[in-house]
Scaffold this active site. Sequence first.
Site, PDB file in Angstrom:
ATOM      1  N   ASP A  71      -1.770 -18.313  -0.030  1.00 48.45           N
ATOM      2  CA  ASP A  71      -2.730 -19.047  -0.875  1.00 48.45           C
ATOM      3  C   ASP A  71      -3.329 -20.225  -0.110  1.00 48.45           C
ATOM      4  O   ASP A  71      -4.539 -20.470  -0.158  1.00 48.45           O
ATOM      5  CB  ASP A  71      -2.096 -19.478  -2.211  1.00 48.45           C
ATOM      6  CG  ASP A  71      -0.739 -20.133  -2.066  1.00 48.45           C
ATOM      7  OD1 ASP A  71      -0.177 -20.128  -0.947  1.00 48.45           O
ATOM      8  OD2 ASP A  71      -0.220 -20.659  -3.073  1.00 48.45           O
ATOM      9  N   LYS A  84       4.217 -15.177   1.906  1.00 48.53           N
ATOM     10  CA  LYS A  84       4.418 -15.864   0.626  1.00 48.53           C
ATOM     11  C   LYS A  84       5.930 -16.072   0.500  1.00 48.53           C
ATOM     12  O   LYS A  84       6.578 -15.604  -0.458  1.00 48.53           O
ATOM     13  CB  LYS A  84       3.825 -14.998  -0.505  1.00 48.53           C
ATOM     14  CG  LYS A  84       3.811 -15.667  -1.870  1.00 48.53           C
ATOM     15  CD  LYS A  84       2.828 -16.803  -2.003  1.00 48.53           C
ATOM     16  CE  LYS A  84       2.990 -17.504  -3.339  1.00 48.53           C
ATOM     17  NZ  LYS A  84       2.182 -18.740  -3.453  1.00 48.53           N
ATOM     18  N   ASP A 131     -11.644  -9.884   3.936  1.00 47.27           N
ATOM     19  CA  ASP A 131     -12.933  -9.930   3.220  1.00 47.27           C
ATOM     20  C   ASP A 131     -13.429 -11.369   3.168  1.00 47.27           C
ATOM     21  O   ASP A 131     -14.607 -11.656   3.365  1.00 47.27           O
ATOM     22  CB  ASP A 131     -12.791  -9.389   1.785  1.00 47.27           C
ATOM     23  CG  ASP A 131     -13.130  -7.902   1.689  1.00 47.27           C
ATOM     24  OD1 ASP A 131     -12.938  -7.197   2.692  1.00 47.27           O
ATOM     25  OD2 ASP A 131     -13.578  -7.462   0.615  1.00 47.27           O
ATOM     26  N   TYR A 135       0.816  -1.215   0.000  1.00 48.44           N
ATOM     27  CA  TYR A 135       0.000   0.000   0.000  1.00 48.44           C
ATOM     28  C   TYR A 135       0.850   1.266   0.000  1.00 48.44           C
ATOM     29  O   TYR A 135       0.451   2.272  -0.563  1.00 48.44           O
ATOM     30  CB  TYR A 135      -0.923   0.021   1.223  1.00 48.44           C
ATOM     31  CG  TYR A 135      -2.216  -0.716   1.032  1.00 48.44           C
ATOM     32  CD1 TYR A 135      -2.225  -2.057   0.690  1.00 48.44           C
ATOM     33  CD2 TYR A 135      -3.432  -0.065   1.202  1.00 48.44           C
ATOM     34  CE1 TYR A 135      -3.415  -2.729   0.531  1.00 48.44           C
ATOM     35  CE2 TYR A 135      -4.632  -0.740   1.049  1.00 48.44           C
ATOM     36  CZ  TYR A 135      -4.625  -2.075   0.711  1.00 48.44           C
ATOM     37  OH  TYR A 135      -5.808  -2.728   0.552  1.00 48.44           O
ATOM     38  N   ASP A 142      -5.819  -7.427   3.686  1.00 45.49           N
ATOM     39  CA  ASP A 142      -6.996  -6.835   3.043  1.00 45.49           C
ATOM     40  C   ASP A 142      -7.834  -7.941   2.417  1.00 45.49           C
ATOM     41  O   ASP A 142      -9.054  -8.013   2.603  1.00 45.49           O
ATOM     42  CB  ASP A 142      -6.544  -5.834   1.972  1.00 45.49           C
ATOM     43  CG  ASP A 142      -7.710  -5.205   1.248  1.00 45.49           C
ATOM     44  OD1 ASP A 142      -8.677  -4.816   1.926  1.00 45.49           O
ATOM     45  OD2 ASP A 142      -7.662  -5.115   0.008  1.00 45.49           O
TER      46      ASP A 142
END
Length: 365
Positions: free
Chosen positions: A223, A191, A251, A141, A247
């Site tokens: 993942d 990751k 969700d 970000y 983020d």
Amino acid sequence: MQFEIAALLGDGVGPEVATEAIKVLEAVGERFGHDFKFHYGLVGGAAIDATGVALADETLQMCKGCDAVLLGAVGGPKWDDPQAKVRPEDGLLALRKELGLFANLRPVKVLPMLVDSTNLKPDVVRGVDLVVVRELTGGLYFGQPKKRWQTAEGRFAVDSMLYSDREIERIMRVGFEMARTRRKKLTSVDKANVLESSRLWRQVAIEVSADYPNVELDHMLVDACTMRLIQKPAYFDVVVTENTFGDIITDEASMLAGSMGMLPSASLAGIPKGGVSKAYGLYEPIHGSAPSRAGQNIANPIATILSTAMMLRYSFNLAMEADAVEKAVIAVLEEGYRTYDIMEPGKNRVGTKEMGSLITQKILS
Ligand code: IPM
Ligand code: MG
């Protein structure tokens, strides 16, 4: 005690849900003898319309002068032009960065009376009680370089997933401090099979874990984490992760609870230690401004109301008062009252204001 709260109601359903949260805080003040003073300001599209920017400097200064910030939601189709120079979201990102809100806590707790209102099987979501600790002021970000340019070969753009060891260490400490007072399990999500920043992330996680021998640390690739969250969400206790990963997975995780309208969040500038916290913080529901639901008195105010419980706990160190808000929410749901998003046959459908009033009355009774 007196507490100063910056109230930035925002756009869409933001003002409606935040108004109910303010009602609830006023009830807490009345019952427990605190004085909550609200200072109103504009953010997001409302601020763009009034001042041309998504967060005016005087609003930022006003927030800095308060003990905590309550935010509704920002954004809407009116300000969505991809060519626009200012976007409502800029206001939120500026608040996070300028107020140093590096730790975003997003708890997902599936309440027993709502297990049937999710799209997943009740057996999968039953008992889920996890918190995602999302790093909020670094990573993709905010990392530099972040730009677009053009050469003879075409158009290019870059965002940088940049982290320092200090940024990783402080967010890990938030996670470990939370895990210590919960089920003592921390999953660090990265990751590391591909990204250099993730390899540093993993290394710092291991280093910080030495200070918390009673907390079990495991690592999961992002993942795999998205899969696990649907397959066996009850596995998770505390999840600590990078800004963008956080983020996305929050969700996803929000769907476990049936509706985004149920989920609160806190963004803190400090580390809550051993359940005691007076960190500066911004509190907002996880959901957005839901423009199509605005102005109809239908939005679910519970996410924002539960965010005030987090404010009481993490910024004002008022755990008893926070418990009272959470208990009031549960009691009203147990009595069968539901907003449209969590409505089921046989329940009693109410609007935004009615839900706020029912919860307020519980606190006062
Ligand atoms: C969130 C939102 C924000 C984010 C947007 C509105 C900038 O999606 O709080 O999760 O991406 O952080
Ligand atoms: Mg998001």
